[in-house]
Design a protein around this motif. Structure first.
Motif, mmCIF file in Angstrom:
data_model
loop_
_atom_site.group_PDB
_atom_site.id
_atom_site.type_symbol
_atom_site.label_atom_id
_atom_site.label_comp_id
_atom_site.label_asym_id
_atom_site.label_seq_id
_atom_site.Cartn_x
_atom_site.Cartn_y
_atom_site.Cartn_z
ATOM 1 N N GLY A 272 1.306 21.322 3.019
ATOM 2 C CA GLY A 272 0.629 19.976 2.426
ATOM 3 C C GLY A 272 0.893 20.163 1.383
ATOM 4 O O GLY A 272 1.545 19.027 0.616
ATOM 5 N N THR A 273 1.249 20.956 0.703
ATOM 6 C CA THR A 273 1.176 20.650 -0.969
ATOM 7 C C THR A 273 2.999 21.400 -1.157
ATOM 8 O O THR A 273 2.941 20.385 -2.157
ATOM 9 C CB THR A 273 1.078 21.853 -1.884
ATOM 10 O OG1 THR A 273 -0.965 22.287 -1.812
ATOM 11 C CG2 THR A 273 0.797 22.748 -2.643
ATOM 12 N N SER A 275 4.675 19.558 0.636
ATOM 13 C CA SER A 275 5.406 18.243 1.122
ATOM 14 C C SER A 275 5.376 17.257 0.162
ATOM 15 O O SER A 275 5.532 16.305 0.531
ATOM 16 C CB SER A 275 4.776 18.207 2.636
ATOM 17 O OG SER A 275 3.410 17.424 2.254
ATOM 18 N N SER A 276 3.742 17.575 -0.253
ATOM 19 C CA SER A 276 3.767 16.365 -1.351
ATOM 20 C C SER A 276 4.556 16.431 -2.437
ATOM 21 O O SER A 276 4.890 15.243 -3.212
ATOM 22 C CB SER A 276 2.219 16.452 -2.217
ATOM 23 O OG SER A 276 2.665 17.887 -2.916
ATOM 24 N N GLY A 280 7.331 12.860 -1.828
ATOM 25 C CA GLY A 280 7.253 11.915 -3.221
ATOM 26 C C GLY A 280 8.766 12.044 -4.440
ATOM 27 O O GLY A 280 9.508 10.916 -4.182
ATOM 28 N N PHE A 326 -0.124 14.566 3.648
ATOM 29 C CA PHE A 326 0.161 14.962 2.242
ATOM 30 C C PHE A 326 1.412 14.261 1.553
ATOM 31 O O PHE A 326 1.448 13.627 0.422
ATOM 32 C CB PHE A 326 0.246 16.565 1.400
ATOM 33 C CG PHE A 326 -0.859 17.647 1.824
ATOM 34 C CD1 PHE A 326 -1.768 16.917 -0.005
ATOM 35 C CD2 PHE A 326 -1.684 17.514 2.015
ATOM 36 C CE1 PHE A 326 -2.163 18.415 -0.014
ATOM 37 C CE2 PHE A 326 -2.404 18.270 2.169
ATOM 38 C CZ PHE A 326 -3.408 18.806 0.988
ATOM 39 N N GLY A 327 2.511 14.442 2.151
ATOM 40 C CA GLY A 327 3.284 13.452 2.526
ATOM 41 C C GLY A 327 3.288 11.811 1.619
ATOM 42 O O GLY A 327 3.435 10.790 0.421
ATOM 43 N N HIS A 329 0.337 10.330 1.108
ATOM 44 C CA HIS A 329 -0.587 10.666 0.029
ATOM 45 C C HIS A 329 -0.182 10.690 -1.554
ATOM 46 O O HIS A 329 -0.542 9.598 -2.194
ATOM 47 C CB HIS A 329 -1.807 11.573 -0.052
ATOM 48 C CG HIS A 329 -2.436 12.059 -0.800
ATOM 49 N ND1 HIS A 329 -3.332 10.586 -1.481
ATOM 50 C CD2 HIS A 329 -3.031 12.832 -1.360
ATOM 51 C CE1 HIS A 329 -4.247 11.071 -1.980
ATOM 52 N NE2 HIS A 329 -4.090 11.869 -2.826
ATOM 53 N N SER A 330 1.234 11.089 -1.542
ATOM 54 C CA SER A 330 1.309 11.565 -2.528
ATOM 55 C C SER A 330 2.049 10.002 -3.242
ATOM 56 O O SER A 330 2.926 9.299 -4.474
ATOM 57 C CB SER A 330 2.634 12.637 -2.906
ATOM 58 O OG SER A 330 3.791 12.734 -1.398
#
Length: 410
Positions: A272-273, A275-276, A280, A326-327, A329-330
């Motif tokens: 997730g980290t 992907s963000s 983004g 995570f994607g 959310h970013s």
């Protein structure tokens, strides 16, 4: 002859000792904040067993913290305008660490919940203030690196808190696990106190509640921002619900996984980290409107995979849900700052308020669905939430961009 005007201190630039001290302090602060907040998530089955409470009641150890965090962040940012950025952040870290140490010795369920409620309030002083501190003290060319390290600390801390608590619960007890997280939090608070440079560009302002409320009202009148705030509520609510009750499912037969193994599943946060940052950047090239809905669709596909009984498919589903969340959310969080015409800090505070409110409210509601419907009930709840989020993302695709009525530079 007039005295020369005092020189304005220069802002912090990457490569300097002061910038390195700032990065160390912010990484440590973000790490401990999210480790303290989420360390109880893999322990929910342990709490159910020791205190004889249901899954929904056990989830209150996390939901009450995130719910009060959501509300308190709206206040903490305003207090930092009066008291200063560093004092609020350092006080937040010390208070949260001490409360975590106390919670490890909680004699009963009620006292544990009271400690976790207080932790939700004290933690609010960091995420609500750190972004303002960085924007004031760091040179614009170095802000991206500083914020990236802070967010990295958040993600690594949230993941490490879950993994550490799972492993130490197997080796000792949940009290040992939470006590160690509290000790780490205390060390991080000391690092922030000693290493975080004092504010050089902060100017105290008088408290003006009426002006603050007016800014909130203006943001809530925009349909695009309302949709993005709703996205925060739905996406975070669904994401936390999946992780809250995954432990209950995997500790039961036929899986019967240990707390260490369940804690290790949270290493999916590393995906997730990554992907963000990647999503983004992709949204910057292709447009947020074209990418947000795809991330939500990936989350829905991941939830469907978790309905299978094979452990490998369940884990693949968790990875997909984490990647998509995570994607999304970013994209949504950056879109808020882009769409808000003014008072961007208040717009971000409203987004985070809805984000943590979703974690609190839906995270607890998921326990009811788990009790009465098992994992299919949890998956059904999350799927409904994500379909609503998908509909909102399609609505955002057709909304016209906002045009500023302010003069250039305002």
């Amino acid at each position: 002859m007039q005295d020369p005007l005092p020189e304005t201190p220069s802002r912090l630039v990457s490569g300097t000792p002061a910038f390195r001290r700032l990065n160390l302090a912010l990484f440590a602060a973000g790490f401990s904040t999210f480790a303290i907040l989420y360390c109880v998530q893999p322990l929910l089955p342990e709490f159910s067993q020791e205190f004889h409470v249901s899954a929904a009641v056990s989830s209150l150890s996390l939901s009450l913290s995130t719910g009060l965090l959501a509300v308190a962040m709206l206040v903490a940012g305003s207090l930092s305008e009066v008291w200063g950025r560093k004092p609020v952040m350092v006080a937040s870290l010390f208070a949260s660490a001490f409360l975590t140490l106390l919670s490890a010795a909680a004699p009963n369920w009620t006292s544990l919940l009271l400690a976790r409620m207080a932790i939700g309030i004290t933690l609010s002083g960091l995420p609500a203030v750190a972004m303002a501190y960085v924007s004031e003290e760091v040179d614009p060319k170095s802000i991206g690196l500083a914020m990236g390290l802070f967010i990295g600390g958040n993600a690594v801390g949230g993941m490490a808190g879950r993994i550490i608590s799972g492993v130490l619960t197997d080796l000792g007890s949940w009290r040992v696990a939470i006590g160690l997280i509290g000790a780490v939090g205390l060390a991080s608070a000391l690092a922030a106190w000693r290493s975080l440079p004092a504010s050089a560009h902060f100017h105290p302002r008088p408290a003006r509640p009426r002006q603050l409320l007016r800014s909130f009202g203006e943001h809530l009148r925009d349909p695009g921002l309302r949709a993005l705030f709703a996205e925060a509520f739905l996406l975070m609510g669904g994401f936390v619900t999946i992780y809250n009750y995954l432990g209950y499912r995997l500790t039961e037969p036929p899986y019967s996984l240990s707390q260490s193994a369940i804690g290790a599943i949270f290493s999916a946060y590393l995906i997730g980290t990554l992907s963000s940052a990647w999503i983004g950047e992709l949204a910057g090239r292709l447009g947020r409107r074209r990418v947000l809905w795809a991330m939500i669709a990936i989350m829905i596909a991941g939830v469907m995979l978790t309905l299978f009984h094979h452990l490998a498919l369940i884990l693949a589903g968790i990875v997909a849900v984490t990647f998509g969340f995570f994607g999304a959310h970013s994209i949504a969080s950056s879109w808020v700052g882009n769409r808000a015409l003014g008072a961007k800090a208040q717009a971000s505070a409203l987004y985070l308020f809805c984000y943590y409110l979703g974690s609190s409210a839906i995270g607890t509601l998921g326990g009811v669905f788990w009790t009465h419907g098992g994992w299919p009930g949890v998956a059904a709840l999350v799927t409904v939430l994500l379909i609503a989020a998908l509909v909102l993302s399609l609505r955002l695709m057709v909304l016209a961009p906002r045009e500023s009525k302010l003069p250039p530079g305002q």
